[in-house]
Write a protein that holds these residues in place. Structure first.
Motif, PDB file in Angstrom:
ATOM      1  N   SER A   1       0.822  -1.208   0.000  1.00 51.03           N
ATOM      2  CA  SER A   1       0.000   0.000   0.000  1.00 51.03           C
ATOM      3  C   SER A   1       0.857   1.261   0.000  1.00 51.03           C
ATOM      4  O   SER A   1       2.079   1.214   0.164  1.00 51.03           O
ATOM      5  N   ARG A   2       0.185   2.422  -0.161  1.00 50.54           N
ATOM      6  CA  ARG A   2       0.894   3.701  -0.104  1.00 50.54           C
ATOM      7  C   ARG A   2       1.413   3.997   1.299  1.00 50.54           C
ATOM      8  O   ARG A   2       2.395   4.718   1.469  1.00 50.54           O
ATOM      9  N   ASN A   3       0.703   3.464   2.288  1.00 55.02           N
ATOM     10  CA  ASN A   3       1.083   3.714   3.689  1.00 55.02           C
ATOM     11  C   ASN A   3       1.962   2.594   4.245  1.00 55.02           C
ATOM     12  O   ASN A   3       1.793   2.172   5.385  1.00 55.02           O
ATOM     13  N   ARG A   4       2.867   2.153   3.421  1.00 54.67           N
ATOM     14  CA  ARG A   4       3.794   1.104   3.856  1.00 54.67           C
ATOM     15  C   ARG A   4       4.516   1.567   5.129  1.00 54.67           C
ATOM     16  O   ARG A   4       5.085   2.663   5.176  1.00 54.67           O
ATOM     17  N   PRO A   5       4.497   0.745   6.202  1.00 52.97           N
ATOM     18  CA  PRO A   5       5.108   1.162   7.469  1.00 52.97           C
ATOM     19  C   PRO A   5       6.631   1.094   7.425  1.00 52.97           C
ATOM     20  O   PRO A   5       7.209   0.335   6.637  1.00 52.97           O
ATOM     21  N   ASP A   6       7.265   1.901   8.264  1.00 56.88           N
ATOM     22  CA  ASP A   6       8.711   1.777   8.413  1.00 56.88           C
ATOM     23  C   ASP A   6       9.076   1.050   9.711  1.00 56.88           C
ATOM     24  O   ASP A   6      10.246   0.765   9.968  1.00 56.88           O
ATOM     25  N   ALA A   7       8.055   0.742  10.547  1.00 54.79           N
ATOM     26  CA  ALA A   7       8.307   0.007  11.782  1.00 54.79           C
ATOM     27  C   ALA A   7       7.042  -0.742  12.217  1.00 54.79           C
ATOM     28  O   ALA A   7       5.920  -0.327  11.882  1.00 54.79           O
ATOM     29  N   LEU A   8       7.235  -1.841  12.940  1.00 54.14           N
ATOM     30  CA  LEU A   8       6.126  -2.660  13.434  1.00 54.14           C
ATOM     31  C   LEU A   8       6.270  -2.883  14.935  1.00 54.14           C
ATOM     32  O   LEU A   8       7.378  -3.084  15.439  1.00 54.14           O
ATOM     33  N   PHE A   9       5.140  -2.833  15.631  1.00 51.99           N
ATOM     34  CA  PHE A   9       5.094  -3.215  17.042  1.00 51.99           C
ATOM     35  C   PHE A   9       4.138  -4.399  17.162  1.00 51.99           C
ATOM     36  O   PHE A   9       2.964  -4.293  16.804  1.00 51.99           O
ATOM     37  N   THR A  10       4.639  -5.546  17.620  1.00 51.20           N
ATOM     38  CA  THR A  10       3.812  -6.747  17.775  1.00 51.20           C
ATOM     39  C   THR A  10       3.485  -6.946  19.259  1.00 51.20           C
ATOM     40  O   THR A  10       4.335  -6.759  20.122  1.00 51.20           O
ATOM     41  N   THR A  11       2.234  -7.340  19.537  1.00 59.09           N
ATOM     42  CA  THR A  11       1.733  -7.267  20.901  1.00 59.09           C
ATOM     43  C   THR A  11       1.973  -8.505  21.768  1.00 59.09           C
ATOM     44  O   THR A  11       1.712  -8.468  22.966  1.00 59.09           O
ATOM     45  N   ASN A  12       2.425  -9.607  21.192  1.00 57.22           N
ATOM     46  CA  ASN A  12       2.780 -10.798  21.991  1.00 57.22           C
ATOM     47  C   ASN A  12       3.666 -11.711  21.153  1.00 57.22           C
ATOM     48  O   ASN A  12       3.878 -11.460  19.956  1.00 57.22           O
ATOM     49  N   ASN A  13       4.188 -12.770  21.779  1.00 51.65           N
ATOM     50  CA  ASN A  13       5.145 -13.606  21.043  1.00 51.65           C
ATOM     51  C   ASN A  13       4.497 -14.317  19.852  1.00 51.65           C
ATOM     52  O   ASN A  13       5.150 -14.575  18.852  1.00 51.65           O
ATOM     53  N   SER A  14       3.184 -14.611  19.944  1.00 47.69           N
ATOM     54  CA  SER A  14       2.497 -15.261  18.818  1.00 47.69           C
ATOM     55  C   SER A  14       2.509 -14.374  17.587  1.00 47.69           C
ATOM     56  O   SER A  14       2.833 -14.828  16.479  1.00 47.69           O
ATOM     57  N   SER A  15       2.167 -13.099  17.763  1.00 47.48           N
ATOM     58  CA  SER A  15       2.148 -12.183  16.627  1.00 47.48           C
ATOM     59  C   SER A  15       3.563 -11.893  16.130  1.00 47.48           C
ATOM     60  O   SER A  15       3.784 -11.749  14.922  1.00 47.48           O
ATOM     61  N   THR A  16       4.533 -11.822  17.042  1.00 48.13           N
ATOM     62  CA  THR A  16       5.920 -11.571  16.627  1.00 48.13           C
ATOM     63  C   THR A  16       6.430 -12.699  15.734  1.00 48.13           C
ATOM     64  O   THR A  16       7.034 -12.468  14.679  1.00 48.13           O
ATOM     65  N   ILE A  17       6.167 -13.935  16.138  1.00 48.97           N
ATOM     66  CA  ILE A  17       6.626 -15.092  15.358  1.00 48.97           C
ATOM     67  C   ILE A  17       5.938 -15.132  13.998  1.00 48.97           C
ATOM     68  O   ILE A  17       6.580 -15.380  12.964  1.00 48.97           O
ATOM     69  N   LEU A  18       4.638 -14.863  13.960  1.00 45.85           N
ATOM     70  CA  LEU A  18       3.910 -14.820  12.682  1.00 45.85           C
ATOM     71  C   LEU A  18       4.499 -13.757  11.753  1.00 45.85           C
ATOM     72  O   LEU A  18       4.674 -13.989  10.552  1.00 45.85           O
ATOM     73  N   VAL A  19       4.813 -12.593  12.307  1.00 48.57           N
ATOM     74  CA  VAL A  19       5.358 -11.498  11.507  1.00 48.57           C
ATOM     75  C   VAL A  19       6.743 -11.850  10.978  1.00 48.57           C
ATOM     76  O   VAL A  19       7.050 -11.622   9.796  1.00 48.57           O
ATOM     77  N   ILE A  20       7.596 -12.403  11.830  1.00 50.90           N
ATOM     78  CA  ILE A  20       8.953 -12.765  11.391  1.00 50.90           C
ATOM     79  C   ILE A  20       8.901 -13.773  10.245  1.00 50.90           C
ATOM     80  O   ILE A  20       9.590 -13.631   9.227  1.00 50.90           O
ATOM     81  N   GLU A  21       8.062 -14.800  10.392  1.00 48.92           N
ATOM     82  CA  GLU A  21       7.933 -15.820   9.342  1.00 48.92           C
ATOM     83  C   GLU A  21       7.418 -15.215   8.041  1.00 48.92           C
ATOM     84  O   GLU A  21       7.902 -15.533   6.953  1.00 48.92           O
ATOM     85  N   THR A  22       6.438 -14.324   8.159  1.00 46.90           N
ATOM     86  CA  THR A  22       5.830 -13.712   6.968  1.00 46.90           C
ATOM     87  C   THR A  22       6.797 -12.763   6.269  1.00 46.90           C
ATOM     88  O   THR A  22       6.871 -12.742   5.027  1.00 46.90           O
ATOM     89  N   LEU A  23       7.531 -11.973   7.048  1.00 52.19           N
ATOM     90  CA  LEU A  23       8.516 -11.068   6.442  1.00 52.19           C
ATOM     91  C   LEU A  23       9.556 -11.845   5.641  1.00 52.19           C
ATOM     92  O   LEU A  23       9.968 -11.417   4.546  1.00 52.19           O
TER      93      LEU A  23
END
Length: 334
Positions: free
Chosen positions: A216-238
């Motif tokens: 999207s146009r609003n591509r983020p430059d940083a992410l804050f993940t709220t627990n270890n489940s979301s952090t792991i999902l984000v790392i794998e997806t990135l």
């Protein structure tokens, strides 16, 4: 009666008689019947512990600390996993209260489930860990979730990031809601745009959401993940999207996991004192069982810290720890 008095250290048994009884116990390999002792009103010397997922790193550390603390006091821990299902959890609680155990340590799957009102008003002492019951009052031990989130987001802001997206799994949980609120407070304070949090529940959902976000146009430059489940999902997806963490996008997560140091780059994360949570909760429950408190409920809130590594944009060698200024309602450390 004489055997019972000897086993329980009653002063009315003479030394000679006690010696004969202990010799007979050894010869017969006699063991006291604990079920019968419970029927006479004595404590079972056991407590229950129900967590959402035994395999989760955070809850496994909590469980180990509970077991260590209970064992030091001569207590056995009955451990069960609810799989984040309130129906399973309610059945486990019922089995434990009929076993019976002397008290229960609980991480509620749904802090607003109706059965918790009945549980809280019962005679079995209850202490919640991490997630307090929202519809009833019990003893609880948790952490400063909101301040921990602010600590994480403000670190990203200090790096100069302006487009920071919050990504949440299990967003119905009170703890996660508090972390989202902390994220929003920091963004508003810095007068930065505060997009609605991105909710992910599975690898496929994470891939779909992040693909759309980074396209999207609003591509983020940083992410804050709220627990270890979301952090792991984000790392794998990135990794799947070929987006380099710490270079193409910064990341700070809530919940520190041991293997975060093994990832390239190592992950910056808010660390909860998991072992201390388990230790203090177990001690509080044992003290409540022994009638050491007159207060109707005790709430203990522990501070968190930010472990700085490289996923946030810090250079190697800049690693360190920043502490959140948390207010502890009650410290049960003698």
């Amino acid at each position: 009666m004489t055997v019972s008095r000897t086993i329980n250290g009653h002063p009315y048994v003479t030394g000679e008689t006690a010696k004969k009884v202990r010799a007979a116990i050894r010869r017969l390999s006699y063991r006291p019947n604990h079920a019968a002792r419970v029927l006479t009103g004595q404590l079972s010397r056991s407590i229950g512990l129900i967590v959402p997922d035994i395999a989760d790193t955070f809850f496994s550390v909590v469980s180990h600390a509970v077991q260590e603390t209970a064992r030091e006091s001569g207590y056995l821990v009955w451990l069960a996993a609810s799989d984040e299902d309130p129906t399973i959890e309610a059945a486990q609680v019922e089995m434990m209260t009929h076993h019976p155990v002397d008290g229960i340590l609980l991480v509620p799957a749904d802090s607003r489930n109706g059965y918790l009102k009945t549980l809280a008003s019962g005679t079995t002492p209850i202490v919640t860990i991490d997630r307090p019951i929202e519809i009833a009052t019990t003893d609880s031990v948790g952490v400063e979730n909101r301040r921990g989130a602010r600590l994480a987001v403000e670190h990203l802001i200090q790096h100069g990031y302006k487009k920071i997206t919050c990504i949440a799994a299990n967003s119905h949980l009170l703890t996660v809601k508090e972390r989202i609120a902390g994220y929003k407070e920091s963004m508003r304070r810095a007068k930065l745009p505060c997009p609605k949090e991105l909710r992910v529940s599975s690898p496929s959902a994470a891939k779909s959401a992040l693909s759309e976000l980074f396209g999207s146009r609003n591509r983020p430059d940083a992410l804050f993940t709220t627990n270890n489940s979301s952090t792991i999902l984000v790392i794998e997806t990135l990794q799947q999207l070929d987006i380099e963490m710490g270079k193409d996008v910064a990341l700070v997560g809530f919940d520190d996991v041991a293997f975060f140091t093994l990832i390239t780059p190592p992950v910056t994360a808010v660390r909860q004192p998991a072992a201390q949570l388990g230790n203090i909760a177990a001690r509080l429950l044992l003290q409540r069982i022994n009638g050491e408190f007159k207060a109707s409920s005790i709430r203990t809130v522990l501070p968190v810290s930010l472990t700085i590594r490289e996923s946030c944009g810090c250079k190697k060698g800049d690693a360190g720890t920043s502490k959140a200024s948390a207010q502890i309602a009650l410290a049960l450390i003698d």
